[in-house]
Design a protein around this motif. Structure first.
Motif, PDB file in Angstrom:
ATOM      1  N   GLY A  70       0.642  -1.428  -0.414  1.00  0.00           N
ATOM      2  CA  GLY A  70       0.148   0.105  -0.139  1.00  0.00           C
ATOM      3  C   GLY A  70       0.848   0.924   0.088  1.00  0.00           C
ATOM      4  N   ILE A  71       0.475   2.088   0.099  1.00  0.00           N
ATOM      5  CA  ILE A  71       0.845   3.987  -0.632  1.00  0.00           C
ATOM      6  C   ILE A  71       1.634   3.957   1.116  1.00  0.00           C
ATOM      7  CG2 ILE A  71      -1.230   4.832  -0.371  1.00  0.00           C
ATOM      8  CD1 ILE A  71       1.757   6.024  -2.393  1.00  0.00           C
ATOM      9  N   VAL A  72       0.946   4.075   2.152  1.00  0.00           N
ATOM     10  CA  VAL A  72       1.825   4.684   3.194  1.00  0.00           C
ATOM     11  C   VAL A  72       2.590   3.380   3.525  1.00  0.00           C
ATOM     12  CG1 VAL A  72       0.573   4.217   5.813  1.00  0.00           C
ATOM     13  CG2 VAL A  72      -0.322   6.002   4.050  1.00  0.00           C
ATOM     14  N   GLN A  73       2.575   2.015   3.350  1.00  0.00           N
ATOM     15  CA  GLN A  73       3.238   1.102   3.530  1.00  0.00           C
ATOM     16  C   GLN A  73       5.256   1.320   3.011  1.00  0.00           C
ATOM     17  OE1 GLN A  73       0.201   0.424   3.008  1.00  0.00           O
ATOM     18  NE2 GLN A  73      -1.245  -0.541   4.779  1.00  0.00           N
ATOM     19  N   LEU A  74       4.618   2.026   1.395  1.00  0.00           N
ATOM     20  CA  LEU A  74       5.718   1.660   0.754  1.00  0.00           C
ATOM     21  C   LEU A  74       6.214   3.467   1.387  1.00  0.00           C
ATOM     22  CD1 LEU A  74       4.784   0.898  -2.664  1.00  0.00           C
ATOM     23  CD2 LEU A  74       5.987  -0.535  -1.133  1.00  0.00           C
ATOM     24  N   ALA A  75       5.530   4.351   1.840  1.00  0.00           N
ATOM     25  CA  ALA A  75       6.111   5.418   2.237  1.00  0.00           C
ATOM     26  C   ALA A  75       6.730   5.618   3.560  1.00  0.00           C
ATOM     27  CB  ALA A  75       5.473   6.246   1.509  1.00  0.00           C
ATOM     28  N   ALA A  76       6.291   4.027   4.386  1.00  0.00           N
ATOM     29  CA  ALA A  76       6.821   4.653   5.452  1.00  0.00           C
ATOM     30  C   ALA A  76       8.045   3.583   6.080  1.00  0.00           C
ATOM     31  CB  ALA A  76       5.785   3.571   6.951  1.00  0.00           C
ATOM     32  N   THR A  77       8.250   2.748   4.825  1.00  0.00           N
ATOM     33  CA  THR A  77       9.529   1.807   4.493  1.00  0.00           C
ATOM     34  C   THR A  77      10.664   3.299   3.996  1.00  0.00           C
ATOM     35  OG1 THR A  77       8.362  -0.026   4.623  1.00  0.00           O
ATOM     36  CG2 THR A  77      11.030   0.078   3.305  1.00  0.00           C
ATOM     37  N   ALA A  78      10.546   3.462   3.102  1.00  0.00           N
ATOM     38  CA  ALA A  78      11.377   4.199   2.242  1.00  0.00           C
ATOM     39  C   ALA A  78      11.477   5.596   3.135  1.00  0.00           C
ATOM     40  CB  ALA A  78      10.380   5.005   1.079  1.00  0.00           C
ATOM     41  N   VAL A  79      10.914   6.123   4.403  1.00  0.00           N
ATOM     42  CA  VAL A  79      11.234   7.076   5.222  1.00  0.00           C
ATOM     43  C   VAL A  79      12.253   7.065   6.322  1.00  0.00           C
ATOM     44  CG1 VAL A  79      10.443   8.598   6.988  1.00  0.00           C
ATOM     45  CG2 VAL A  79       9.290   8.537   4.231  1.00  0.00           C
ATOM     46  N   LYS A  80      11.677   5.558   6.579  1.00  0.00           N
ATOM     47  CA  LYS A  80      12.660   5.250   7.934  1.00  0.00           C
ATOM     48  C   LYS A  80      14.257   4.007   7.289  1.00  0.00           C
ATOM     49  CE  LYS A  80      11.866   4.419  11.237  1.00  0.00           C
ATOM     50  NZ  LYS A  80      11.541   5.698  12.593  1.00  0.00           N
ATOM     51  N   GLU A  81      13.666   3.884   5.710  1.00  0.00           N
ATOM     52  CA  GLU A  81      15.635   4.418   5.160  1.00  0.00           C
ATOM     53  C   GLU A  81      16.835   5.159   5.174  1.00  0.00           C
ATOM     54  OE1 GLU A  81      14.798   1.613   1.606  1.00  0.00           O
ATOM     55  OE2 GLU A  81      14.209  -0.402   2.703  1.00  0.00           O
ATOM     56  N   ALA A  82      15.430   6.159   4.976  1.00  0.00           N
ATOM     57  CA  ALA A  82      16.096   7.427   4.574  1.00  0.00           C
ATOM     58  C   ALA A  82      16.782   9.044   6.505  1.00  0.00           C
ATOM     59  CB  ALA A  82      15.450   8.360   3.639  1.00  0.00           C
ATOM     60  N   VAL A  83      15.258   7.905   6.742  1.00  0.00           N
ATOM     61  CA  VAL A  83      15.639   8.998   8.250  1.00  0.00           C
ATOM     62  C   VAL A  83      14.927   8.405   9.125  1.00  0.00           C
ATOM     63  CG1 VAL A  83      14.996  11.274   8.679  1.00  0.00           C
ATOM     64  CG2 VAL A  83      14.648  11.193   6.271  1.00  0.00           C
ATOM     65  N   PRO A  84      15.996   7.451   9.456  1.00  0.00           N
ATOM     66  CA  PRO A  84      15.620   6.526  10.447  1.00  0.00           C
ATOM     67  C   PRO A  84      15.586   6.845  12.184  1.00  0.00           C
ATOM     68  CG  PRO A  84      18.030   6.433   9.934  1.00  0.00           C
ATOM     69  CD  PRO A  84      17.203   6.897   9.151  1.00  0.00           C
ATOM     70  N   ASP A  85      16.116   8.275  11.829  1.00  0.00           N
ATOM     71  CA  ASP A  85      15.274   8.734  13.602  1.00  0.00           C
ATOM     72  C   ASP A  85      14.323   9.568  13.550  1.00  0.00           C
ATOM     73  OD1 ASP A  85      18.067   7.438  14.397  1.00  0.00           O
ATOM     74  OD2 ASP A  85      19.167   9.124  14.098  1.00  0.00           O
TER      75      ASP A  85
END
Length: 329
Positions: free
Chosen positions: A96-111
């Motif tokens: 889903g779009i939110v799932q993909l966005a959440a993963t991408a953000v956590k990979e790029a800005v983990p904190d």
């Protein structure tokens, strides 16, 4: 009494005023909402919310980096799927779009803390927050079957890397169902920020442009609260606390500061206030017309939410507010 008592003595110098300030707004109080859409390189401004955009995931990541660099500790993600259906598949699907966005953000800005809106209205073809009776044209959502959808959605969002689950559909028992789902899925440490007192408000209009979530018929008054009700808000927070909520939200904020205050007094949990789209749009419209000083009005408004008892403030003004606070102006 006067002339012995002169309150103006403590207002005579900027430094002195800061020293005795009772309520201080900080960048760490803020949470920035973001709207994720499919595609790449997409940034579409929301017509009724100047400065707010629907963003593809690559652009969401760019925004997340900027937000983190400004010192804002968290974002909340909303999603607009490519396709909608009666089962709200886009809400709970692993891709889903939110799932993909959440993963991408956590990979790029983990904190950066990623909060996810756990609701179904953006994903259903009818625009309501759950299952409807076949042929229903009133918008009366079937409560208990919808809980299973919310549970699936929360677990999929946690798997994708969400730090906080924020259910907003105002279904009876939704905190309990989501807590059970998260615990069964091994996500005992993921907190729930419950939209505990969410009113059926006219202030949500621009959000429905941003999230493309307007009901196709009926309204949401069978599940969102009557704006005239105060005691009901306290009942809702008591139920959510008993079901396992870790934080509580009042939405909207501007016309509900009495509710923020009473929720704060009635609970020892952190309280969030959502400075919603209509509140944002009114300030932006007045500022664009030169009728108000945008910076002063925004900071005064956000400070008032904190004075009323909010520990966290979800606001579309977050980036501007962070810059103003950093400048000390």
């Amino acid at each position: 009494m006067f002339p012995i008592q002169r309150p103006r003595r403590l207002r005579s110098h900027p430094q002195l005023r800061r020293m005795v300030s009772e309520t201080v707004l900080n960048t760490s109080d803020l949470i920035y909402p973001l709207f994720a859409v499919p595609g790449e390189g997409m940034a579409t401004e929301v017509r009724s919310m100047p400065g707010v955009y629907q963003l593809s995931i690559d652009k969401i990541v760019e925004e997340a980096k900027e937000v983190y660099d400004l010192g804002i500790p968290a974002i909340i993600l909303f999603g607009i799927p490519a396709d909608k259906d009666t089962d709200a598949t886009g809400a709970w699907h692993d891709h889903g779009i939110v799932q993909l966005a959440a993963t991408a953000v956590k990979e790029a800005v983990p904190d950066l803390i990623v909060i996810v809106d756990t609701c179904l209205c953006e994903y259903t073809s009818h625009g309501h927050c759950g299952y409807l009776e076949v042929g229903d044209l009133t918008g009366r959502v079937l409560n208990d079957p919808t809980l299973e959808l919310l549970k699936k959605t929360a677990v999929s969002q946690a798997k994708a890397g969400a730090d906080i689950i924020a259910p907003s559909g105002m279904m009876d028992g939704f905190v309990k169902a989501i807590r059970e789902g998260l615990d069964e899925g091994g996500f005992q440490d993921i907190p729930i920020l419950s939209y505990a007192a969410k009113y059926a408000s006219a202030y949500y209009g621009p959000f429905r442009d941003a999230a493309e979530s307007s009901p196709q018929f009926g309204d949401r008054r069978t599940y969102q609260m009557d704006p005239g009700n105060r005691r009901e808000a306290l009942k809702e927070i008591e139920l959510d606390i008993a079901e396992g909520a870790d934080m509580l939200m009042v939405k909207p904020a501007l016309s509900y500061m009495d509710i923020i205050w009473q929720v704060k007094q009635a609970s020892n949990l952190p309280v969030a206030a959502y400075n919603v789209s209509g509140e944002y749009a009114m300030i932006k419209a007045a500022a664009l017309n030169g009728w108000i000083d945008e910076q002063r009005v925004v900071l005064e408004t956000l400070t008032s939410f904190k004075r009323a008892g909010a520990d966290l403030i979800l606001t579309y003004h977050a980036k501007d507010a962070a810059r103003w606070l950093a400048s000390g102006s």
